[in-house]
Design an enzyme around this catalytic site. Structure first.
Site, mmCIF file in Angstrom:
data_model
loop_
_atom_site.group_PDB
_atom_site.id
_atom_site.type_symbol
_atom_site.label_atom_id
_atom_site.label_comp_id
_atom_site.label_asym_id
_atom_site.label_seq_id
_atom_site.Cartn_x
_atom_site.Cartn_y
_atom_site.Cartn_z
ATOM 1 N N HIS A 78 -60.918 -41.912 -16.204
ATOM 2 C CA HIS A 78 -61.574 -41.053 -16.934
ATOM 3 C C HIS A 78 -60.506 -39.516 -16.963
ATOM 4 O O HIS A 78 -60.388 -39.125 -15.609
ATOM 5 C CB HIS A 78 -63.060 -40.689 -16.680
ATOM 6 C CG HIS A 78 -63.591 -39.642 -17.355
ATOM 7 N ND1 HIS A 78 -63.191 -38.234 -17.714
ATOM 8 C CD2 HIS A 78 -64.709 -39.663 -18.135
ATOM 9 C CE1 HIS A 78 -64.254 -37.495 -18.425
ATOM 10 N NE2 HIS A 78 -65.146 -38.641 -18.852
ATOM 11 N N PHE A 269 -78.706 -45.880 -13.742
ATOM 12 C CA PHE A 269 -79.013 -44.351 -13.939
ATOM 13 C C PHE A 269 -80.024 -44.043 -15.119
ATOM 14 O O PHE A 269 -79.239 -43.991 -16.098
ATOM 15 C CB PHE A 269 -77.752 -43.796 -13.490
ATOM 16 C CG PHE A 269 -76.760 -44.243 -12.681
ATOM 17 C CD1 PHE A 269 -75.625 -44.741 -13.262
ATOM 18 C CD2 PHE A 269 -77.127 -44.545 -11.460
ATOM 19 C CE1 PHE A 269 -74.701 -45.363 -12.407
ATOM 20 C CE2 PHE A 269 -76.318 -44.840 -10.514
ATOM 21 C CZ PHE A 269 -75.025 -45.599 -11.060
ATOM 22 N N ASP A 271 -80.770 -42.291 -17.559
ATOM 23 C CA ASP A 271 -80.340 -41.034 -18.323
ATOM 24 C C ASP A 271 -81.167 -41.156 -19.637
ATOM 25 O O ASP A 271 -82.162 -41.902 -20.074
ATOM 26 C CB ASP A 271 -79.129 -41.018 -18.097
ATOM 27 C CG ASP A 271 -78.495 -42.168 -19.303
ATOM 28 O OD1 ASP A 271 -77.373 -41.765 -19.852
ATOM 29 O OD2 ASP A 271 -79.159 -43.097 -19.212
ATOM 30 N N ASP A 340 -74.048 -50.385 -15.930
ATOM 31 C CA ASP A 340 -74.340 -49.280 -16.445
ATOM 32 C C ASP A 340 -73.266 -48.508 -16.996
ATOM 33 O O ASP A 340 -73.489 -47.780 -17.995
ATOM 34 C CB ASP A 340 -75.009 -48.423 -15.403
ATOM 35 C CG ASP A 340 -75.503 -46.890 -15.785
ATOM 36 O OD1 ASP A 340 -74.178 -45.952 -15.917
ATOM 37 O OD2 ASP A 340 -76.468 -46.670 -15.782
ATOM 38 N N ASP A 345 -70.411 -46.086 -21.305
ATOM 39 C CA ASP A 345 -69.097 -45.814 -22.008
ATOM 40 C C ASP A 345 -69.231 -46.468 -23.334
ATOM 41 O O ASP A 345 -68.872 -45.645 -24.434
ATOM 42 C CB ASP A 345 -67.813 -46.389 -21.167
ATOM 43 C CG ASP A 345 -67.631 -45.670 -19.896
ATOM 44 O OD1 ASP A 345 -66.967 -46.137 -19.048
ATOM 45 O OD2 ASP A 345 -68.042 -44.204 -19.905
HETATM 46 N N1 LIG Z 1 -76.488 -43.994 -16.968
HETATM 47 C C1 LIG Z 1 -75.413 -43.124 -16.912
HETATM 48 N N2 LIG Z 1 -75.687 -41.937 -17.240
HETATM 49 C C2 LIG Z 1 -74.778 -41.143 -17.279
HETATM 50 C C3 LIG Z 1 -73.168 -41.686 -16.937
HETATM 51 C C4 LIG Z 1 -72.444 -40.512 -17.066
HETATM 52 C C5 LIG Z 1 -70.838 -40.493 -16.810
HETATM 53 N N3 LIG Z 1 -70.424 -41.418 -15.700
HETATM 54 C C6 LIG Z 1 -68.972 -41.502 -16.023
HETATM 55 C C7 LIG Z 1 -68.596 -42.294 -14.814
HETATM 56 C C8 LIG Z 1 -68.196 -43.622 -14.804
HETATM 57 C C9 LIG Z 1 -68.556 -43.868 -16.151
HETATM 58 O O1 LIG Z 1 -67.598 -44.943 -16.682
HETATM 59 C C10 LIG Z 1 -68.670 -42.593 -16.896
HETATM 60 O O2 LIG Z 1 -67.328 -42.342 -17.706
HETATM 61 C C11 LIG Z 1 -73.219 -39.521 -17.518
HETATM 62 N N4 LIG Z 1 -74.385 -39.765 -17.691
HETATM 63 C C12 LIG Z 1 -75.792 -39.250 -18.009
HETATM 64 O O3 LIG Z 1 -75.603 -39.524 -19.492
HETATM 65 C C13 LIG Z 1 -75.827 -38.034 -20.130
HETATM 66 C C14 LIG Z 1 -74.696 -37.508 -20.701
HETATM 67 O O4 LIG Z 1 -74.600 -38.257 -21.930
HETATM 68 P P1 LIG Z 1 -73.659 -37.266 -22.989
HETATM 69 O O5 LIG Z 1 -74.395 -36.136 -23.237
HETATM 70 O O6 LIG Z 1 -73.676 -38.175 -24.058
HETATM 71 O O7 LIG Z 1 -72.342 -37.144 -22.420
HETATM 72 C C15 LIG Z 1 -76.596 -36.983 -18.909
HETATM 73 O O8 LIG Z 1 -77.861 -37.623 -18.685
HETATM 74 C C16 LIG Z 1 -75.480 -37.649 -17.996
HETATM 75 O O9 LIG Z 1 -76.305 -37.304 -16.486
HETATM 76 C C17 LIG Z 1 -73.151 -43.061 -16.569
HETATM 77 O O10 LIG Z 1 -71.893 -43.596 -16.366
HETATM 78 N N5 LIG Z 1 -74.276 -43.752 -16.623
#
Ligand SMILES: Nc1nc2c(c(CN[C@H]3C=C[C@H](O)[C@@H]3O)cn2[C@@H]2O[C@H](COP(=O)(O)O)[C@@H](O)[C@H]2O)c(=O)[nH]1
Length: 368
Positions: A78, A269, A271, A340, A345
């Protein structure tokens, strides 16, 4: 007595009446997130899992994860993530802690060009990336924003500093600005009071247990205590506590400050992106009124039954996907974290390519 203690007392009574006896104090730590998710899914009215869709999706997901050789190594790819894990592990842990304290609620009602964005390295970053870009830009501008001692000194870390840190490239400011300030100030106070002001001390207190670290965060930091009431029970999501552990594990490739001997206890997670993709790929179904509100981008109240069902069913759905991948490929090295990360991604790619079939749900809160 708190709801949780009530629940625990009831559980111990039930155990005694069934001759199982109270919880063994020496038993390994559990977060109780997965059991919450199963309970929600079993009692959900407006969200349901499509088991055939989930089975079909599991094999497609696993094939694509293998094609992209999805592993913890992707985390460092990233372009905004910190890279100093090997040279300065403490600085990296501080960065990730700061990031996951603030890793919530980036969505906007405005269009792509008007929504909150952070200008950094010649690009306008939005969503989750806007947060990481703001932290990286702040550090380059001499704001030690990932140092808890800095947040703790309110004479140094003033509102003006936060305004500069989160300044937007558009008219829209970062959502929940005031709550983000409070989250950092509270976290600094707890770190100083209970962990000698050190994130590394906090991590090491968990003795390489992911579940213990999640529980430590939920116990000591109100902003990580992501729990709600549902059908007479307290249900736990602990989304930012869990993603903090997962980010450490991924960033450090499962070693040093990222070594967790029970990492597979971490769930997906909860979200607003994963429910969106699970619906898109046919794993999760919404009732007509819920689907109508989501498609019309009508906000869904934090802690409402709809929101709890969206979050709980998503966690349980990813668990079903994980189990199906293992059933089809007994030697697969996979856990809920990697599934997840892959789903998140992938959803971002679908959104950029305009293939998102349904909007994500809109709930304003500090929990995700
Ligand atoms: N379930 C889950 N939720 C995640 C992420 C990530 C980023 N993780 C990075 C690390 C490793 C991965 O490869 C990603 O590159 C952010 N979020 C959540 O999403 C929302 C943001 O969305 P948007 O506004 O569209 O960017 C917000 O609630 C944020 O808390 C994840 O990985 N899993």
């Amino acid at each position: 007595m708190s709801d949780d203690e009530n629940d625990q007392e009831l559980l111990d009574l039930l155990r005694q009446s069934l001759g199982i006896g109270p919880r063994d104090p020496d038993a390994p730590p559990e977060t109780r997130v997965l059991e919450s998710a199963q309970y929600i899914c079993d009692n959900s009215i407006d969200v349901a899992l499509d088991m055939q869709g989930t089975r079909d999706a599991a094999s497609v997901i696993w094939k694509k994860m293998q094609a992209k050789s999805y592993s913890t190594k992707r985390w460092r790819e990233h372009e905004l993530h910190p890279q100093m894990m090997d040279d300065d592990p403490e600085a990296a842990a501080n960065f990730i802690f700061t990031m996951d304290l603030l890793n919530f609620c980036f969505w906007s009602y405005k269009g792509e060009d008007e929504r909150f964005a952070v200008e950094y390295k010649g690009k306008k970053w939005k969503g989750y990336s806007s947060l990481v870009a703001a932290l990286q830009r702040g550090i380059e501008e001499g704001i030690p924003i990932t140092s808890p001692s800095f947040w703790h000194d309110e004479n140094e870390c003033t509102e003006e500093v936060y305004r500069k840190l989160f300044r937007s490239a558009t008219e829209e400011q970062i959502p929940l600005f005031d709550k983000r300030v409070v989250v950092l100030q509270e976290a600094a106070e707890v770190l100083c009071r209970n962990f000698e002001g050190s994130v590394v001390n906090l991590i090491e207190r968990a003795n390489h247990s992911a579940a213990a670290l999640v529980n430590l965060l939920a116990e000591h930091f109100p902003c990580f205590r992501d729990e709600m009431r549902f059908e007479g029970r307290t249900v736990r999501f602990l989304k930012r506590a869990q993603i903090f552990v997962a980010d450490l594990w991924a960033a450090f490739n499962g070693e040093g400050l990222g070594r967790f001997d029970d990492i597979d206890k971490i769930t997906m997670f909860a979200d607003y992106r994963i429910p969106q993709i699970l619906h898109t790929i046919g794993c999760m179904l919404y009732s007509p009124p819920l689907e109508r509100d989501i498609r019309k981008k009508i906000s869904i109240k934090s802690k409402s039954t709809w929101e709890v069902e969206l979050r709980g069913c998503s966690i349980w759905c990813v668990e079903m996907i994980r189990k199906e991948i293992i059933r089809q490929n007994p030697d697969a090295k996979v856990n809920a974290i990697l599934i997840d990360f892959f789903l998140y991604d992938t959803m971002k790619e679908l959104e950029i390519s305009g293939e998102a079939q349904i909007p994500h749900h809109r709930t304003r809160s500090i929990w995700y």
